[in-house]
Design a protein around this motif. Structure first.
Motif, PDB file in Angstrom:
ATOM      1  N   ASN A  43       0.678  -1.144  -0.249  1.00  0.00           N
ATOM      2  CA  ASN A  43       0.030   0.080   0.149  1.00  0.00           C
ATOM      3  C   ASN A  43       0.632   1.064   0.217  1.00  0.00           C
ATOM      4  O   ASN A  43       0.740   2.037  -1.092  1.00  0.00           O
ATOM      5  CB  ASN A  43      -0.946  -0.185   1.222  1.00  0.00           C
ATOM      6  N   SER A  44       1.475   1.311   0.965  1.00  0.00           N
ATOM      7  CA  SER A  44       2.623   2.815   0.865  1.00  0.00           C
ATOM      8  C   SER A  44       3.310   2.599   0.247  1.00  0.00           C
ATOM      9  O   SER A  44       3.333   3.866  -0.482  1.00  0.00           O
ATOM     10  CB  SER A  44       3.445   2.256   2.230  1.00  0.00           C
ATOM     11  N   SER A  45       4.096   1.647  -0.565  1.00  0.00           N
ATOM     12  CA  SER A  45       4.947   1.952  -2.385  1.00  0.00           C
ATOM     13  C   SER A  45       3.619   2.994  -3.277  1.00  0.00           C
ATOM     14  O   SER A  45       3.902   3.086  -4.110  1.00  0.00           O
ATOM     15  CB  SER A  45       5.233   1.102  -2.536  1.00  0.00           C
ATOM     16  N   MET A  46       2.385   2.411  -3.220  1.00  0.00           N
ATOM     17  CA  MET A  46       1.130   2.938  -4.069  1.00  0.00           C
ATOM     18  C   MET A  46       0.696   4.755  -3.084  1.00  0.00           C
ATOM     19  O   MET A  46      -0.208   4.927  -3.250  1.00  0.00           O
ATOM     20  CB  MET A  46       0.006   2.619  -3.988  1.00  0.00           C
ATOM     21  N   GLY A  47       1.473   5.125  -3.187  1.00  0.00           N
ATOM     22  CA  GLY A  47       1.099   6.218  -1.600  1.00  0.00           C
ATOM     23  C   GLY A  47       0.254   6.094  -0.393  1.00  0.00           C
ATOM     24  O   GLY A  47      -0.333   7.132  -0.317  1.00  0.00           O
ATOM     25  N   GLY A  48       0.399   4.832  -0.154  1.00  0.00           N
ATOM     26  CA  GLY A  48      -0.887   4.737   0.045  1.00  0.00           C
ATOM     27  C   GLY A  48      -2.377   4.495   0.298  1.00  0.00           C
ATOM     28  O   GLY A  48      -2.899   3.996   1.345  1.00  0.00           O
ATOM     29  N   MET A  49      -2.573   4.440  -0.938  1.00  0.00           N
ATOM     30  CA  MET A  49      -3.092   3.678  -1.644  1.00  0.00           C
ATOM     31  C   MET A  49      -3.848   2.242  -1.181  1.00  0.00           C
ATOM     32  O   MET A  49      -3.353   1.073  -1.545  1.00  0.00           O
ATOM     33  CB  MET A  49      -3.779   3.899  -2.951  1.00  0.00           C
ATOM     34  N   SER A  50      -4.974   1.989  -1.145  1.00  0.00           N
ATOM     35  CA  SER A  50      -4.957   0.351  -0.337  1.00  0.00           C
ATOM     36  C   SER A  50      -7.259   0.463  -1.015  1.00  0.00           C
ATOM     37  O   SER A  50      -7.146  -0.676  -0.420  1.00  0.00           O
ATOM     38  CB  SER A  50      -4.867   0.663   1.321  1.00  0.00           C
ATOM     39  N   SER A 228     -13.775   0.340  -5.532  1.00  0.00           N
ATOM     40  CA  SER A 228     -14.697   1.263  -3.896  1.00  0.00           C
ATOM     41  C   SER A 228     -14.378   0.430  -2.911  1.00  0.00           C
ATOM     42  O   SER A 228     -14.832  -0.186  -2.703  1.00  0.00           O
ATOM     43  CB  SER A 228     -15.891   1.996  -4.996  1.00  0.00           C
ATOM     44  N   SER A 229     -14.147   1.019  -1.835  1.00  0.00           N
ATOM     45  CA  SER A 229     -13.781   1.089  -0.629  1.00  0.00           C
ATOM     46  C   SER A 229     -13.967   2.764   0.058  1.00  0.00           C
ATOM     47  O   SER A 229     -14.040   3.462   0.026  1.00  0.00           O
ATOM     48  CB  SER A 229     -12.782   0.439  -0.054  1.00  0.00           C
ATOM     49  N   ALA A 230     -14.449   1.984   1.287  1.00  0.00           N
ATOM     50  CA  ALA A 230     -14.300   2.907   2.272  1.00  0.00           C
ATOM     51  C   ALA A 230     -14.737   1.991   3.833  1.00  0.00           C
ATOM     52  O   ALA A 230     -14.863   0.975   4.231  1.00  0.00           O
ATOM     53  CB  ALA A 230     -16.034   3.358   2.213  1.00  0.00           C
ATOM     54  N   GLY A 282     -11.824   5.526  -1.296  1.00  0.00           N
ATOM     55  CA  GLY A 282     -11.825   5.221  -2.343  1.00  0.00           C
ATOM     56  C   GLY A 282     -12.543   5.070  -3.576  1.00  0.00           C
ATOM     57  O   GLY A 282     -13.435   3.937  -3.667  1.00  0.00           O
ATOM     58  N   ILE A 283     -11.811   4.941  -4.859  1.00  0.00           N
ATOM     59  CA  ILE A 283     -12.157   4.302  -6.046  1.00  0.00           C
ATOM     60  C   ILE A 283     -10.861   3.767  -6.500  1.00  0.00           C
ATOM     61  O   ILE A 283      -9.819   4.221  -6.534  1.00  0.00           O
ATOM     62  CB  ILE A 283     -12.356   5.161  -7.243  1.00  0.00           C
ATOM     63  N   TRP A 291      -3.052  -4.683 -14.640  1.00  0.00           N
ATOM     64  CA  TRP A 291      -2.413  -2.762 -14.537  1.00  0.00           C
ATOM     65  C   TRP A 291      -3.596  -2.368 -13.167  1.00  0.00           C
ATOM     66  O   TRP A 291      -4.927  -3.174 -13.321  1.00  0.00           O
ATOM     67  CB  TRP A 291      -2.525  -1.709 -15.018  1.00  0.00           C
ATOM     68  N   SER A 292      -3.855  -1.275 -11.974  1.00  0.00           N
ATOM     69  CA  SER A 292      -4.920  -0.663 -11.338  1.00  0.00           C
ATOM     70  C   SER A 292      -4.500   0.838 -10.874  1.00  0.00           C
ATOM     71  O   SER A 292      -2.587   0.895 -10.947  1.00  0.00           O
ATOM     72  CB  SER A 292      -4.583  -1.428 -10.566  1.00  0.00           C
ATOM     73  N   VAL A 293      -4.919   1.768 -10.916  1.00  0.00           N
ATOM     74  CA  VAL A 293      -4.798   2.806 -10.037  1.00  0.00           C
ATOM     75  C   VAL A 293      -5.536   3.188  -9.944  1.00  0.00           C
ATOM     76  O   VAL A 293      -7.085   2.622  -9.896  1.00  0.00           O
ATOM     77  CB  VAL A 293      -4.694   4.007 -11.214  1.00  0.00           C
ATOM     78  N   GLY A 294      -5.537   3.944  -8.416  1.00  0.00           N
ATOM     79  CA  GLY A 294      -6.549   4.515  -7.641  1.00  0.00           C
ATOM     80  C   GLY A 294      -5.825   5.660  -7.023  1.00  0.00           C
ATOM     81  O   GLY A 294      -5.160   6.140  -7.100  1.00  0.00           O
ATOM     82  N   SER A 295      -7.432   6.242  -6.379  1.00  0.00           N
ATOM     83  CA  SER A 295      -7.137   7.245  -4.994  1.00  0.00           C
ATOM     84  C   SER A 295      -7.797   7.100  -4.196  1.00  0.00           C
ATOM     85  O   SER A 295      -9.410   6.616  -4.310  1.00  0.00           O
ATOM     86  CB  SER A 295      -7.563   8.159  -6.257  1.00  0.00           C
ATOM     87  N   GLU A 296      -7.322   7.830  -3.159  1.00  0.00           N
ATOM     88  CA  GLU A 296      -7.684   7.494  -1.781  1.00  0.00           C
ATOM     89  C   GLU A 296      -7.684   8.935  -1.564  1.00  0.00           C
ATOM     90  O   GLU A 296      -7.315   9.504  -1.617  1.00  0.00           O
ATOM     91  CB  GLU A 296      -7.962   6.631  -1.090  1.00  0.00           C
ATOM     92  N   VAL A 297      -9.442   9.392   0.087  1.00  0.00           N
ATOM     93  CA  VAL A 297      -9.251  10.449   0.253  1.00  0.00           C
ATOM     94  C   VAL A 297      -9.108  10.542   1.906  1.00  0.00           C
ATOM     95  O   VAL A 297     -10.428   9.824   2.463  1.00  0.00           O
ATOM     96  CB  VAL A 297     -10.060  11.924   0.070  1.00  0.00           C
ATOM     97  N   ILE A 298      -8.458  10.602   2.699  1.00  0.00           N
ATOM     98  CA  ILE A 298      -8.988  10.305   4.140  1.00  0.00           C
ATOM     99  C   ILE A 298      -9.275  11.761   4.677  1.00  0.00           C
ATOM    100  O   ILE A 298      -8.185  12.293   4.540  1.00  0.00           O
ATOM    101  CB  ILE A 298      -7.541   9.985   4.587  1.00  0.00           C
ATOM    102  N   PHE A 299     -10.280  11.960   6.252  1.00  0.00           N
ATOM    103  CA  PHE A 299     -11.050  13.345   7.091  1.00  0.00           C
ATOM    104  C   PHE A 299     -10.793  12.486   7.639  1.00  0.00           C
ATOM    105  O   PHE A 299     -10.928  11.138   8.409  1.00  0.00           O
ATOM    106  CB  PHE A 299     -12.210  13.251   6.723  1.00  0.00           C
ATOM    107  N   GLN A 300      -9.610  13.271   9.327  1.00  0.00           N
ATOM    108  CA  GLN A 300      -9.247  12.621  10.103  1.00  0.00           C
ATOM    109  C   GLN A 300     -10.155  13.822  11.126  1.00  0.00           C
ATOM    110  O   GLN A 300      -9.753  15.575  10.758  1.00  0.00           O
ATOM    111  CB  GLN A 300      -8.639  12.731  10.753  1.00  0.00           C
ATOM    112  N   ASN A 301     -10.618  13.339  12.684  1.00  0.00           N
ATOM    113  CA  ASN A 301     -11.770  14.664  13.186  1.00  0.00           C
ATOM    114  C   ASN A 301     -10.282  14.885  14.453  1.00  0.00           C
ATOM    115  O   ASN A 301     -10.589  15.354  15.891  1.00  0.00           O
ATOM    116  CB  ASN A 301     -13.119  14.505  14.063  1.00  0.00           C
TER     117      ASN A 301
END
Length: 424
Positions: A43-50, A228-230, A282-283, A291-301
């Motif tokens: 995961n971390s080698s792909m920017g943390g994308m999981s 997709s994941s959440a 993420g999607i 091959w595969s590509v993806g992106s995620e956004v993480i929100f923390q309070n």
């Protein structure tokens, strides 16, 4: 037998690594330290994308992914980091080696179980600073910290339908954080005074939190898949039992020679830190075996976060946001004659506003990542190698800018459990 020997070595390595400092960042002074865990090396080698499910690698970030495993998986990873610390007047380097995770995933038909150990956050710094009062008397302050918070986790993932999975983790947090300050006052001629004060703070941490996850995948063409994941972690409390000891130390030629008299234990209140709630979405898209590509956004309070002791000043918190993007490429996973055609090539980047504010300045963190998945001969197991080049902080407002390089290496070992033998 070879796998069992390797796993035994990994367990021994983990016990040694837990005694080491996992960070060299001065920002680890705040909160519960520098949060190091960014997922497995894959995961971390792909920017943390999981976001992409995997049948032979563990995904510790999203417990729903345990249901994707087809083989029992042993996962262990560690990091060697080089950190270049810069201020407007100084430049220092530091190195650290530490364990990142140790985990096992077991598939059980439509369900998967995962458990393991994560050194979640680390404290590790050694800082000298000086200030001069109105009478031109200089005081040298020596600050040092070590320890951190670890997590033991147990979770499961279940396939609700062919395309949709759900999972949950329960995580127990524990650890100890030690911080020390020695203040040496100089006379009018700049010579250190014979005696100085030493303050030792210790915080013993414990608490429980949960992490839930969903994973969805579907075909959008014969070869192309959509993912997709959440995940969601509700706010939890971390209990800190705090102690403080004040000592008088003797100083000879500017060096602390030893404690004079009996240390004094000062009563300080225990604290309860709010571990912030966290939401990840993420999607991704790709041909899983190519091959595969993806992106995620993480929100923390993180605006509700705090420090171990109430007398830490010049720091505040706001909600944090993190963006990741990454992917992988496999030239030909079926190739038998060309080894590097079966290698998984990974890459990505991440950017984060950490939510930490010091001297009214936001602390931000960003990095580029690369990685390789090197298959082992005759097995689904592989050696994973990762590289991370990043920056954190700033030299303005009297702060520190970090230029860091992280070298990651890990093993993902696969075996088959609970298979009935046809022949004895």
């Amino acid at each position: 037998m070879i796998k069992k020997i390797i796993v035994s070595i990994c367990l021994l390595f983990s016990l040694v690594s837990f005694a080491q400092e996992g960070t060299s960042s001065p920002y680890s002074f705040y909160g519960i330290g520098d949060v190091r865990f960014k997922g497995t090396i894959e995961n971390s080698s792909m920017g943390g994308m999981s976001v992409i499910p995997d049948s032979i690698h563990m995904n510790i970030v999203n417990p729903a992914m345990y249901s994707s495993l087809k083989l029992t998986t042993y996962a262990v990873g560690g990091t060697f980091s080089v950190n270049n610390l810069k201020t407007n007047s100084q430049n220092e380097k530091a190195q650290r080696t530490a364990l990142d995770y140790l985990a096992i995933g077991v598939p059980l038909n439509k369900m998967g179980i995962g458990f393991g150990l994560i050194p979640y956050s680390s404290v590790g710094y050694n800082i000298k600073s000086s200030f001069t009062d109105v009478n031109s008397i200089r005081t040298d302050s020596y600050d040092k910290g070590d320890g951190g918070v670890n997590k033991v986790f147990l979770g499961f993932g279940y396939q609700l339908t062919k395309d949709l999975s759900f999972g949950v983790d329960v995580q127990y947090n524990f650890g100890q954080i030690n911080t020390q300050n020695i203040s040496i006052r100089n006379d009018a001629n700049g010579v250190p005074i014979q005696y100085a004060s030493k303050e030792l703070n210790r915080s013993n941490a414990n608490g429980v939190n949960f992490n839930t996850g969903l994973s969805y995948k579907t075909k959008i063409s014969n070869k192309l898949n959509f993912f997709s994941s959440a995940t969601y972690s509700p706010e939890a409390k971390l209990n800190l039992g705090n102690t403080r000891t004040i000592s008088l130390v003797q100083v000879l030629s500017g060096v602390v020679a030893g404690v004079v008299g009996d240390p004094i234990d000062v009563t300080v209140p225990s604290t309860k830190l709010k571990l912030p709630s966290k939401f990840t979405f993420g999607i991704g898209v790709g041909d899983v075996k190519k091959w595969s590509v993806g992106s995620e956004v993480i929100f923390q309070n993180t605006s509700n976060f705090g420090n171990r002791f109430s007398d830490i000043s010049n720091v505040s918190y706001k909600n944090s946001t993190k963006f990741t993007f990454g992917g992988y490429y496999i030239p030909n996973y079926k190739s038998y004659s060309k080894y590097f055609s079966r290698v998984v090539y990974r890459g990505g980047f991440r950017y984060e506003n950490t939510g930490l504010i010091i001297n009214n300045t936001d602390i931000k963190d960003g990095a580029l990542t690369l990685g390789l998945g090197m298959p082992l001969k005759g097995a689904f197991s592989n050696v994973n190698i990762g590289f991370e080049l990043g920056n954190r902080g700033t030299k303005s407002a009297g702060l520190v800018r970090e230029h860091y390089m992280n070298f990651n290496i890990g093993l993902s070992l696969n075996d088959r459990w609970f298979v009935k033998r046809k022949y004895e």
